[in-house]
Design a protein around this motif. Structure first.
Motif, PDB file in Angstrom:
ATOM      1  N   VAL A  58      55.437  61.691  -0.103  1.00 32.86           N
ATOM      2  CA  VAL A  58      54.992  63.061  -0.409  1.00 32.86           C
ATOM      3  C   VAL A  58      55.704  63.478  -1.688  1.00 32.86           C
ATOM      4  O   VAL A  58      56.927  63.398  -1.782  1.00 32.86           O
ATOM      5  CB  VAL A  58      55.331  64.034   0.739  1.00 32.86           C
ATOM      6  CG1 VAL A  58      54.766  65.412   0.436  1.00 32.86           C
ATOM      7  CG2 VAL A  58      54.791  63.515   2.069  1.00 32.86           C
ATOM      8  N   THR A  59      54.915  63.885  -2.675  1.00 29.97           N
ATOM      9  CA  THR A  59      55.516  64.215  -3.970  1.00 29.97           C
ATOM     10  C   THR A  59      55.066  65.582  -4.461  1.00 29.97           C
ATOM     11  O   THR A  59      53.980  66.051  -4.139  1.00 29.97           O
ATOM     12  CB  THR A  59      55.145  63.166  -5.046  1.00 29.97           C
ATOM     13  OG1 THR A  59      53.735  62.967  -4.989  1.00 29.97           O
ATOM     14  CG2 THR A  59      55.854  61.854  -4.811  1.00 29.97           C
ATOM     15  N   LEU A  60      55.944  66.187  -5.271  1.00 34.48           N
ATOM     16  CA  LEU A  60      55.643  67.476  -5.886  1.00 34.48           C
ATOM     17  C   LEU A  60      54.962  67.247  -7.231  1.00 34.48           C
ATOM     18  O   LEU A  60      54.842  66.102  -7.691  1.00 34.48           O
ATOM     19  CB  LEU A  60      56.945  68.257  -6.073  1.00 34.48           C
ATOM     20  CG  LEU A  60      57.654  68.603  -4.761  1.00 34.48           C
ATOM     21  CD1 LEU A  60      59.054  69.120  -5.033  1.00 34.48           C
ATOM     22  CD2 LEU A  60      56.841  69.634  -3.972  1.00 34.48           C
ATOM     23  N   ALA A  61      54.548  68.338  -7.864  1.00 34.25           N
ATOM     24  CA  ALA A  61      53.819  68.247  -9.131  1.00 34.25           C
ATOM     25  C   ALA A  61      54.593  67.442 -10.186  1.00 34.25           C
ATOM     26  O   ALA A  61      53.997  66.708 -10.971  1.00 34.25           O
ATOM     27  CB  ALA A  61      53.503  69.646  -9.644  1.00 34.25           C
ATOM     28  N   ASP A  62      55.918  67.557 -10.201  1.00 29.77           N
ATOM     29  CA  ASP A  62      56.715  66.844 -11.215  1.00 29.77           C
ATOM     30  C   ASP A  62      57.019  65.394 -10.829  1.00 29.77           C
ATOM     31  O   ASP A  62      57.792  64.709 -11.501  1.00 29.77           O
ATOM     32  CB  ASP A  62      58.026  67.604 -11.475  1.00 29.77           C
ATOM     33  CG  ASP A  62      58.904  67.666 -10.222  1.00 29.77           C
ATOM     34  OD1 ASP A  62      58.523  67.038  -9.199  1.00 29.77           O
ATOM     35  OD2 ASP A  62      59.952  68.323 -10.255  1.00 29.77           O
ATOM     36  N   GLY A  63      56.429  64.940  -9.747  1.00 29.02           N
ATOM     37  CA  GLY A  63      56.615  63.547  -9.334  1.00 29.02           C
ATOM     38  C   GLY A  63      57.818  63.336  -8.426  1.00 29.02           C
ATOM     39  O   GLY A  63      58.005  62.249  -7.890  1.00 29.02           O
ATOM     40  N   SER A  64      58.599  64.365  -8.228  1.00 30.07           N
ATOM     41  CA  SER A  64      59.772  64.205  -7.357  1.00 30.07           C
ATOM     42  C   SER A  64      59.335  64.191  -5.895  1.00 30.07           C
ATOM     43  O   SER A  64      58.301  64.768  -5.526  1.00 30.07           O
ATOM     44  CB  SER A  64      60.770  65.343  -7.594  1.00 30.07           C
ATOM     45  OG  SER A  64      60.180  66.566  -7.213  1.00 30.07           O
ATOM     46  N   ALA A  65      60.129  63.514  -5.084  1.00 31.52           N
ATOM     47  CA  ALA A  65      59.792  63.388  -3.667  1.00 31.52           C
ATOM     48  C   ALA A  65      60.062  64.699  -2.931  1.00 31.52           C
ATOM     49  O   ALA A  65      61.070  65.365  -3.189  1.00 31.52           O
ATOM     50  CB  ALA A  65      60.607  62.266  -3.045  1.00 31.52           C
ATOM     51  N   ALA A  66      59.151  65.062  -2.045  1.00 30.74           N
ATOM     52  CA  ALA A  66      59.394  66.229  -1.185  1.00 30.74           C
ATOM     53  C   ALA A  66      59.790  65.702   0.193  1.00 30.74           C
ATOM     54  O   ALA A  66      59.096  64.846   0.738  1.00 30.74           O
ATOM     55  CB  ALA A  66      58.131  67.076  -1.090  1.00 30.74           C
ATOM     56  N   PRO A  67      60.911  66.184   0.744  1.00 27.06           N
ATOM     57  CA  PRO A  67      61.331  65.703   2.066  1.00 27.06           C
ATOM     58  C   PRO A  67      60.316  66.110   3.136  1.00 27.06           C
ATOM     59  O   PRO A  67      59.785  67.216   3.081  1.00 27.06           O
ATOM     60  CB  PRO A  67      62.667  66.424   2.310  1.00 27.06           C
ATOM     61  CG  PRO A  67      62.997  67.165   1.067  1.00 27.06           C
ATOM     62  CD  PRO A  67      61.788  67.231   0.210  1.00 27.06           C
ATOM     63  N   PHE A  68      60.051  65.191   4.059  1.00 26.21           N
ATOM     64  CA  PHE A  68      59.085  65.541   5.116  1.00 26.21           C
ATOM     65  C   PHE A  68      59.518  64.954   6.445  1.00 26.21           C
ATOM     66  O   PHE A  68      60.277  63.986   6.501  1.00 26.21           O
ATOM     67  CB  PHE A  68      57.683  65.049   4.749  1.00 26.21           C
ATOM     68  CG  PHE A  68      57.543  63.553   4.708  1.00 26.21           C
ATOM     69  CD1 PHE A  68      57.762  62.848   3.534  1.00 26.21           C
ATOM     70  CD2 PHE A  68      57.184  62.828   5.853  1.00 26.21           C
ATOM     71  CE1 PHE A  68      57.632  61.459   3.485  1.00 26.21           C
ATOM     72  CE2 PHE A  68      57.041  61.445   5.815  1.00 26.21           C
ATOM     73  CZ  PHE A  68      57.269  60.762   4.630  1.00 26.21           C
ATOM     74  N   THR A  69      59.033  65.573   7.510  1.00 24.10           N
ATOM     75  CA  THR A  69      59.257  65.019   8.847  1.00 24.10           C
ATOM     76  C   THR A  69      57.938  65.042   9.609  1.00 24.10           C
ATOM     77  O   THR A  69      57.081  65.902   9.369  1.00 24.10           O
ATOM     78  CB  THR A  69      60.280  65.839   9.667  1.00 24.10           C
ATOM     79  OG1 THR A  69      59.870  67.211   9.641  1.00 24.10           O
ATOM     80  CG2 THR A  69      61.672  65.721   9.106  1.00 24.10           C
ATOM     81  N   LEU A  70      57.799  64.084  10.504  1.00 31.25           N
ATOM     82  CA  LEU A  70      56.644  64.075  11.400  1.00 31.25           C
ATOM     83  C   LEU A  70      57.132  64.528  12.767  1.00 31.25           C
ATOM     84  O   LEU A  70      58.098  63.985  13.299  1.00 31.25           O
ATOM     85  CB  LEU A  70      56.057  62.664  11.488  1.00 31.25           C
ATOM     86  CG  LEU A  70      55.120  62.286  10.348  1.00 31.25           C
ATOM     87  CD1 LEU A  70      54.936  60.784  10.281  1.00 31.25           C
ATOM     88  CD2 LEU A  70      53.763  62.979  10.503  1.00 31.25           C
ATOM     89  N   GLY A  71      56.467  65.527  13.322  1.00 23.94           N
ATOM     90  CA  GLY A  71      56.889  66.062  14.621  1.00 23.94           C
ATOM     91  C   GLY A  71      56.401  65.203  15.776  1.00 23.94           C
ATOM     92  O   GLY A  71      55.742  64.171  15.590  1.00 23.94           O
ATOM     93  N   GLU A  72      56.722  65.673  16.936  1.00 26.38           N
ATOM     94  CA  GLU A  72      56.334  65.065  18.211  1.00 26.38           C
ATOM     95  C   GLU A  72      54.806  64.921  18.309  1.00 26.38           C
ATOM     96  O   GLU A  72      54.084  65.821  17.911  1.00 26.38           O
ATOM     97  CB  GLU A  72      56.821  66.042  19.278  1.00 26.38           C
ATOM     98  CG  GLU A  72      56.976  65.534  20.652  1.00 26.38           C
ATOM     99  CD  GLU A  72      58.188  64.642  20.860  1.00 26.38           C
ATOM    100  OE1 GLU A  72      58.233  64.124  21.949  1.00 26.38           O
ATOM    101  OE2 GLU A  72      59.058  64.446  19.962  1.00 26.38           O
ATOM    102  N   GLU A  73      54.339  63.815  18.862  1.00 31.32           N
ATOM    103  CA  GLU A  73      52.896  63.610  19.002  1.00 31.32           C
ATOM    104  C   GLU A  73      52.383  64.187  20.326  1.00 31.32           C
ATOM    105  O   GLU A  73      53.021  64.055  21.358  1.00 31.32           O
ATOM    106  CB  GLU A  73      52.591  62.113  18.957  1.00 31.32           C
ATOM    107  CG  GLU A  73      51.149  61.807  19.289  1.00 31.32           C
ATOM    108  CD  GLU A  73      50.676  60.473  18.745  1.00 31.32           C
ATOM    109  OE1 GLU A  73      51.535  59.625  18.422  1.00 31.32           O
ATOM    110  OE2 GLU A  73      49.451  60.299  18.655  1.00 31.32           O
TER     111      GLU A  73
END
Ligand code: BES
Ligand code: ZN
Length: 593
Positions: A58-73
């Protein structure tokens, strides 16, 4: 608040989606990048719905990574929570679809009509889009979209957007949907497709071996669009095309904007089943312009569309035709209501649903369609058609590209129609009451009364071949088959089939109704043809009644399981889910396999 989405669009919402994807027909995967415009106000995170997706970056407009998590299914999939800097306006997600993506049906060449090339189609409604695109998968969210799609160069891709009319040389296609639509209407089909124009803004896509037949069948499409516009205002989507899919498509039709997806089972060879096109076209107003805010308000989509569809048919084919269609719908409703009343959710006979904690698909029954229709028709007759039409027309106009709740609609109905007309009416009996209110208007059909008289003659001993069936339409045949007495002996069934040739009929509606009569009367001769039908056709509306009629006896149940074991690989996840549950498939297959 939509209980079937993890997203919180009032905190941070997507407004535009740009897809850059590759469709890998061999690996049965879609992979690529989804980029979004977002409106996030002060939020420091944005939530997407996903189901079975592999999130790679997952990246922002400037190409930097955006931290993400996947929740419970859970049964809604998994929330994808992305941390964003305040004021972020863009985001991109690199992902690929999982092996069991519920929206996707991948077909082998053998499962297509022409049997030469593989095929893929998607089905988004109700909450399946999240299984092929990370998205805020709520009907209350609206986005525009663009897409670049790479497919094998011998195949063509089409979407619910501006479409190519020819195959490209390199298998690359670009699409744009410029109007804001809810995510359940994003759709893609990939296969060996041909296009044939029908009118200035209408046309049909299908496999080459089907396209001429389909074009003949749908000759009235342009006239349908014009009739719809005369009723309820301009068609706002530019082109209206239809794609005829391979037979495993689980629905009759799906109102994907600019490009209705349709089952080949309406191509009967006599133009008798095209009311379905009127229905999907009508969704271009009811559903796609004014959209149910949540799946609890599903009747706003479907009830309105059934009403509108009947009006289009009345304009084109006359009152008789529309009334027969409406009466068949009423019969479906009565049957469904009786079944629901016996089942675990008798409250599903209400118009306003309460589907929290359940897959919305489970609550989407004939009630929304036909009780919704009966409600609107009853109102129409109370206030008169002229007033009613003026209200509906302005309703579509003023709420175009917005979502609508049942409560808001009822308030508008009161203020703008019932109040000024001086009518007090208890709409609650419809919304929160079970069953059908006593004052529900019932369609009438002289032609069906005549059919009943012929049934009477046949029951009294007149041979089938001597009945007065000459000018009967498909609707009359359906009424006939639905009203035959029970306990028929095999001789008479055979005599009837010899006279009318129901078995193997090219009209899928007639064939399915006939097979049900055969099952109910223990008449087995047509079973090989019925087997063939069940193995090729994946339209749930035909499958469920047949499997459930079979499953009523123990020997029938064994028969149903044997057919289903063969047919199941041909069905879409939507049909599989319903039939698995009805036949208790998981239990059976875990014992025997
Ligand atoms: N939108 C529906 C199909 C649908 C409903 C898909 C619920 C997923 C969840 C479509 O417009 C429809 O109603 N199709 C009917 C045809 C119609 C003539 C009643 C169908 O598929 O039989
Ligand atoms: Zn519909």
């Amino acid at each position: 608040m939509d209980k079937h989405s993890f997203a919180r669009p009032n905190e941070a919402a997507i407004t535009h989606l740009d897809l850059d994807i590759t469709v890998d027909m061999a690996a049965r995967r879609i992979h690529g990048t989804a980029s979004y415009d977002i409106a996030a106000k002060d939020a420091d995170s944005i939530i997407f719905d996903t189901e079975g997706l592999e999130i790679e970056a997952v990246t922002l407009a400037d190409g930097s990574a955006a931290p993400f998590t996947l929740g419970e299914e859970n049964f809604l999939g998994r929330p994808l929570i992305v941390r964003i800097p305040r004021g972020a306006g863009k985001l991109a997600i690199r992902y690929s679809t999982g092996a069991e993506a519920r929206a996707l049906q991948w077909l082998t060449p053998q499962q297509t009509l022409d049997k030469g090339k593989p095929f893929l189609f998607t089905q988004g409604q109700a909450i399946l889009t999240r299984s092929w695109i990370p998205i805020q998968d709520s009907p209350g969210v609206r986005i525009t979209y663009t897409a670049r799609v790479q497919v094998p160069s011998d195949l063509m891709a089409v979407m619910s957007a501006t479409n190519p009319q020819q195959r490209s040389v390199d298998g690359r296609y670009a699409f744009a949907m410029k109007e804001r639509i809810p995510p359940y209407l994003i759709a893609l089909a990939v296969g060996d497709l041909a296009f044939k124009p029908l009118g200035p803004r209408t046309g049909v896509y299908a496999e080459p071996g089907m396209v001429e037949k389909a074009a003949w069948e749908f000759a009235d499409m342009e006239a349908m669009v014009t009739a719809a516009e005369e009723l309820y205002g301009p068609y706002r989507w530019g082109r209206y095309d239809v794609i005829v899919l391979p037979p495993s498509f689980p629905f009759g039709g799906m109102e994907n904007p600019m490009l209705t997806f349709a089952t080949p089972t309406i191509v009967a060879g006599d133009r008798s089943l095209t009311a379905l096109i009127a229905h999907e076209l009508a969704h271009s107003w009811s559903g796609n312009l004014v959209t149910n805010a949540t799946w609890d308000d599903f009747w706003l989509n479907e009830g309105f569309t059934v009403y509108f569809e009947k009006r289009i048919c009345e304009k084109l084919y006359g009152r008789d035709y529309a009334e027969m269609l409406a009466l068949l719908g009423r019969q479906d409703l009565e049957r469904t209501m009786a079944e629901i009343a016996q089942g675990p959710h008798p409250e599903d006979t209400r118009l306003k649903l309460h589907l929290e904690g359940r897959d919305p698909d489970d609550g989407m029954t004939d009630v929304a369609y036909e009780k919704g229709y009966a409600f609107l028709r009853t109102i129409e007759e109370k206030v008169g058609r002229e007033r009613f039409d003026a209200f509906v027309r302005s309703y579509f106009d003023r709420h175009a590209f917005q979502s609508m709740t049942t409560e808001r609609f009822l308030a508008l109905l009161q203020q703008e129609l019932l109040g000024p007309a001086g009518i007090t009416y208890n709409t609650d009996a419809w919304m929160v009451g079970d069953g059908l209110p006593a004052d529900a208007v019932k369609p009438v059909s002289d032609r069906f009364t005549k059919v009943e008289a012929e049934i009477g003659r046949w029951t009294a001993g007149t041979p089938a071949a001597q009945l007065g069936t000459k000018a009967w339409s498909t609707f009359e045949w359906l009424h006939f088959l639905r009203h035959l007495p029970s306990g028929l002996d095999p001789k008479r069934m055979e005599e009837m089939d010899a006279a009318f040739r129901f078995t193997g009929s090219g009209n899928a509606e007639v064939a399915a109704a006939w097979y049900e009569v055969c099952i109910n009367n223990g008449y087995h001769k047509p079973y090989p043809a019925m087997d063939e039908f069940l193995v090729t056709v994946g339209r749930r509306k035909f499958l469920l009644p047949l499997y459930s009629a079979l499953a009523r006896t123990e020997s029938g149940r064994q028969e149903a399981l044997a057919i289903y074991a063969k047919a199941r690989p041909n069905y879409h996840s939507v049909s599989v889910r319903s039939i698995d549950e009805m036949l208790g498939w998981e239990k059976v297959s875990s014992v025997t396999m």
